[in-house]
Design a protein around this motif. Structure first.
Motif, PDB file in Angstrom:
ATOM      1  N   THR A   1       0.907  -1.039   0.092  1.00  0.00           N
ATOM      2  CA  THR A   1       0.341  -0.015   0.111  1.00  0.00           C
ATOM      3  C   THR A   1       0.999   1.616   0.458  1.00  0.00           C
ATOM      4  O   THR A   1       1.927   1.667   0.946  1.00  0.00           O
TER       5      THR A   1
ATOM      6  N   ARG B   1      -2.172   1.487  -4.828  1.00  0.00           N
ATOM      7  CA  ARG B   1      -1.384   0.620  -3.809  1.00  0.00           C
ATOM      8  C   ARG B   1      -0.567  -0.013  -5.441  1.00  0.00           C
ATOM      9  O   ARG B   1      -0.223   0.787  -6.649  1.00  0.00           O
TER      10      ARG B   1
ATOM     11  N   HIS C   1      -2.009 -12.853  -0.299  1.00  0.00           N
ATOM     12  CA  HIS C   1      -2.143 -11.094  -1.155  1.00  0.00           C
ATOM     13  C   HIS C   1      -3.303 -11.319  -1.934  1.00  0.00           C
ATOM     14  O   HIS C   1      -3.650 -10.467  -2.386  1.00  0.00           O
TER      15      HIS C   1
ATOM     16  N   GLU D   1      -6.228 -11.926  -3.668  1.00  0.00           N
ATOM     17  CA  GLU D   1      -7.884 -11.520  -3.624  1.00  0.00           C
ATOM     18  C   GLU D   1      -8.796 -12.568  -3.457  1.00  0.00           C
ATOM     19  O   GLU D   1      -9.531 -13.301  -2.357  1.00  0.00           O
TER      20      GLU D   1
ATOM     21  N   SER E   1      -7.715 -14.444  -0.286  1.00  0.00           N
ATOM     22  CA  SER E   1      -6.602 -13.832   1.276  1.00  0.00           C
ATOM     23  C   SER E   1      -8.059 -14.674   2.585  1.00  0.00           C
ATOM     24  O   SER E   1      -7.438 -14.995   3.431  1.00  0.00           O
ATOM     25  N   ASP E   2      -9.276 -14.617   1.956  1.00  0.00           N
ATOM     26  CA  ASP E   2     -10.116 -15.425   2.999  1.00  0.00           C
ATOM     27  C   ASP E   2      -9.896 -17.049   3.976  1.00  0.00           C
ATOM     28  O   ASP E   2      -9.757 -16.759   5.347  1.00  0.00           O
TER      29      ASP E   2
ATOM     30  N   GLU F   1      -6.600 -16.231   5.911  1.00  0.00           N
ATOM     31  CA  GLU F   1      -6.672 -16.308   7.208  1.00  0.00           C
ATOM     32  C   GLU F   1      -7.350 -16.854   8.576  1.00  0.00           C
ATOM     33  O   GLU F   1      -7.589 -17.076   9.748  1.00  0.00           O
TER      34      GLU F   1
ATOM     35  N   PRO G   1      -5.208 -12.126  10.050  1.00  0.00           N
ATOM     36  CA  PRO G   1      -6.152 -10.687   8.724  1.00  0.00           C
ATOM     37  C   PRO G   1      -5.322 -10.373   7.555  1.00  0.00           C
ATOM     38  O   PRO G   1      -4.594 -10.351   8.077  1.00  0.00           O
TER      39      PRO G   1
ATOM     40  N   ARG H   1      -4.235  -7.613   5.386  1.00  0.00           N
ATOM     41  CA  ARG H   1      -4.885  -6.307   5.072  1.00  0.00           C
ATOM     42  C   ARG H   1      -5.005  -5.703   3.099  1.00  0.00           C
ATOM     43  O   ARG H   1      -5.511  -5.797   3.006  1.00  0.00           O
ATOM     44  N   GLU H   2      -3.932  -5.904   2.702  1.00  0.00           N
ATOM     45  CA  GLU H   2      -3.571  -5.652   1.235  1.00  0.00           C
ATOM     46  C   GLU H   2      -3.033  -7.105   0.371  1.00  0.00           C
ATOM     47  O   GLU H   2      -2.961  -7.633   0.365  1.00  0.00           O
ATOM     48  N   THR H   3      -4.064  -7.232  -0.740  1.00  0.00           N
ATOM     49  CA  THR H   3      -4.372  -7.784  -1.661  1.00  0.00           C
ATOM     50  C   THR H   3      -4.530  -7.150  -3.099  1.00  0.00           C
ATOM     51  O   THR H   3      -4.324  -5.988  -2.935  1.00  0.00           O
TER      52      THR H   3
END
Length: 609
Positions: free
Chosen positions: A99, A108, A131, A133, A136-137, A140, A146, A148-150
């Motif tokens: 970021t 970004r 990272h 998208e 990411s879940d 996690e 968590p 934060r940056e994807t």
């Protein structure tokens, strides 16, 4: 007529976790390209104070970074304007998910890369799988941390080549223990870099590569522009809702679309009211995520949500419909119906995929004992619960029938006392709710069979009514107390098993992590939250203290409230005001497991030699 430069190509190094060597591989690739005659420039690189990585910068042109000030602190950011002016053939860009500092050209770094690609500049970059998208879940869920940056999958999936940097978990853990400071390494090895986490991350990375490899191969085979959207043979339709799990459902639908080589379509069903209403506030966020995942958005109107979505799917010739699990209560669905139920019932040829709720992220291994021994309500097994409900119905009735011949002798009080035994038995087996049911059935059976007039539910005397009400109160109270005691017994048994498993895990982590006596002692102090820990070695002159957390440590095992011998003859001694009997039980199990782990390690080294 002006000609535009062809879009540049993107090559990625994808790591399963930090520390696998992405930056080193990125710079090594830059040197290879430079030696092959390519015009290469380094846009930004994170060296992390590693000499072997910094050595790869030799002979590479580095475009100076841009110093930016934000809230009194200066930051180094990639100088996008200088790179576009220099316009090399290939740019090396580290940390693709970074970021940028507010005030930069883009928010970004991946947006910087997109601009470089549009300018016809090839880019070689690197990122970790957390990272991505679409993953990411899941990352996690695995790590409990968590993301934060994807980076949107539409960018990474369009890469000309993606090289997975896959390192064996044991090798990576050893590397982490040397790269980081001792305190940081201990926390990392006990948290993010646990063997189970790394194995799961490897699986996710390989699956992503497998899902995207055919797309990349097809792109290599053709030098022309990407095919238009109309060539998609399949489509995946996902319903957009304001549910908190909406982003998770979208990502799962995107993975399904990728796996089936289908186009992703997000649909929002708007119920017509005849009034001009703004879009709900959550919709913009999901539309943005849908775009980043490479999908397109559609909005339809309809009062029957299930029918409207199915009609849309049929019109789009979609064979997959993705819905998120409902959070509405059973009572609500009985009264108003279930969208998922109606969709499945009327689906026809459309496959309906229901995405369950996400499991709560797993917490990393706790770093001191009070968190490790937190109690949870223990659920009874389904078989035991079923037997409990069976007893709740049959036991009071059977007791009332068996005692019926002695009704004149026992009376109502005797019958109620015997029926109370069935309530206790039901509570032991099935818990509180079956016990309450047994109390109600026993109450009614006693009223029907043991109060005059017999074989009716009428109560004609106050003393009988008082006895029945007292039975109801006592039965409910006894059922609650017995249920609590039974669950506490199960909790104690489970806690003993968890303590053994936890001790084994801690022993594996600590035996593999710390390399010096002081590191071992410090790791134990942080893990068990004790005041004093020392490692003693026997000598001819007595006990020698190899490492201790403070100068108040016992100088011999006899002076410590707890001690445990290790595989090499050394003894761990522990003391502290917070050392309870339960803690001592866990520490004993831990010491045993640590000794066994060290013995296995020693045997393994002997086998290797």
């Amino acid at each position: 007529m002006t000609s535009t430069a062809p879009r540049g190509t993107l090559r990625l190094y994808l790591g399963i976790a930090p520390g696998v060597g992405k930056t080193y591989a990125l710079l090594a690739e830059g040197r290879r390209l430079m030696e092959a005659g390519d015009d290469v420039a380094v846009g930004v690189v994170e060296l992390h104070e590693r000499e072997d990585t910094a050595a790869q910068l030799d002979a590479l042109e580095v475009v100076p970074v841009r110093r930016m000030r934000y809230r009194g602190t200066e930051f180094d950011e990639m100088d996008q304007a200088a790179l576009l002016a220099r316009h090399p053939h290939t740019v090396l860009v580290d940390e693709l998910a970074h970021t940028n500092v507010p005030g930069s050209r883009h928010d970004r770094r991946w947006q910087d890369v997109e601009e470089l690609l549009e300018a016809g500049i090839d880019v070689v970059s690197a990122l970790n799988i957390q990272h991505l998208e679409s993953l990411s879940d899941e990352v996690e869920d695995v790590t409990g941390i968590p993301v934060r940056e994807t980076v949107p999958d539409r960018l990474t999936a369009a890469a000309e080549r993606v090289e997975l940097l896959d390192v064996d978990p044991d090798t990576l853990r050893r590397r982490v223990s040397h790269l980081y400071a001792p305190d940081t390494a201990d926390r990392a090895l006990a948290g993010y870099f646990r063997p189970g986490n790394l194995a799961a991350l490897r699986t996710l990375a390989r699956r992503w590569i497998d899902d995207h490899a055919p797309t990349q191969a097809a792109r290599h085979a053709s030098s022309g522009p990407p095919a238009p959207t109309a060539v998609h043979k399949e489509r995946v339709v996902v319903a957009l809702t304001g549910d908190p799990e909406g982003d998770h459902v979208l990502r799962r639908a995107a993975r399904l679309a990728t796996a089936t080589r289908a186009q992703l379509i997000g649909v929002h069903v708007h119920e017509p009211t005849g009034l001009a209403e703004p879009d709900p506030p959550w919709l913009e966020g999901q539309r943005r995520l849908l775009t980043e995942l490479g999908g397109r958005y559609a909005q339809i109107a309809g009062t029957d949500v299930a029918r409207a979505i199915l009609d849309f799917a049929e019109n789009e010739h979609a064979y997959h419909l993705v819905l998120g699990a409902s959070r509405r209560t059973t009572t609500y669905e009985l009264l108003y119906g279930s969208v998922i139920g109606r969709a499945i019932h009327h689906a026809g040829f459309v496959e309906v995929h229901v995405i369950p709720f996400r499991r709560p992220p797993r917490r990393p291994l706790a770093t001191h004992l009070p968190h490790l021994t937190r109690h949870r309500k223990v659920p009874l097994s389904p078989r035991r619960t079923a037997v409990g409900w069976l007893l709740a119905v049959l036991a009071p009735l059977a007791m009332a029938a068996v005692l019926l011949p002695a009704r004149a002798t026992l009376g109502l009080a005797g019958a109620l006392f015997c029926t109370l035994l069935t309530v206790v038995l039901t509570a032991i087996v099935g818990g509180f709710r079956p016990a309450v049911t047994a109390t109600v059935i026993g109450f009614l059976a006693a009223d029907f069979l043991y109060t005059q007039p017999y074989y009716s539910l009428r109560v004609t005397t106050a003393i009988d009514l008082a006895a029945l009400l007292a039975f109801a109160v006592v039965g409910t109270t006894v059922g609650l107390l017995v249920d609590l005691l039974a669950r506490q017994g199960l909790q104690a048994a489970r806690s003993r098993v968890e303590a053994k498993n936890l001790a084994r895990l801690l022993a594996d982590v600590i035996a593999d992590g710390p390399r010096t006596p002081q590191e071992l002692v410090d790791a134990l102090r942080r893990t068990f939250d004790l005041d004093t820990i020392a490692l003693l070695r026997p000598t001819r002159a007595g006990w020698h203290t190899e490492a201790a957390t403070n100068d108040r440590a016992p100088s011999s095992p006899d002076e410590a409230p707890f001690s445990a011998q290790l595989a090499d003859g050394r003894v761990l001694v522990m003391a502290g005001d917070r050392l309870t009997a339960k803690d001592a039980q866990l520490l004993r199990e831990f010491a045993t497991q640590l000794r066994l782990t060290q013995e296995r390690t020693q045997l393994g080294r002997l086998d290797d030699t």
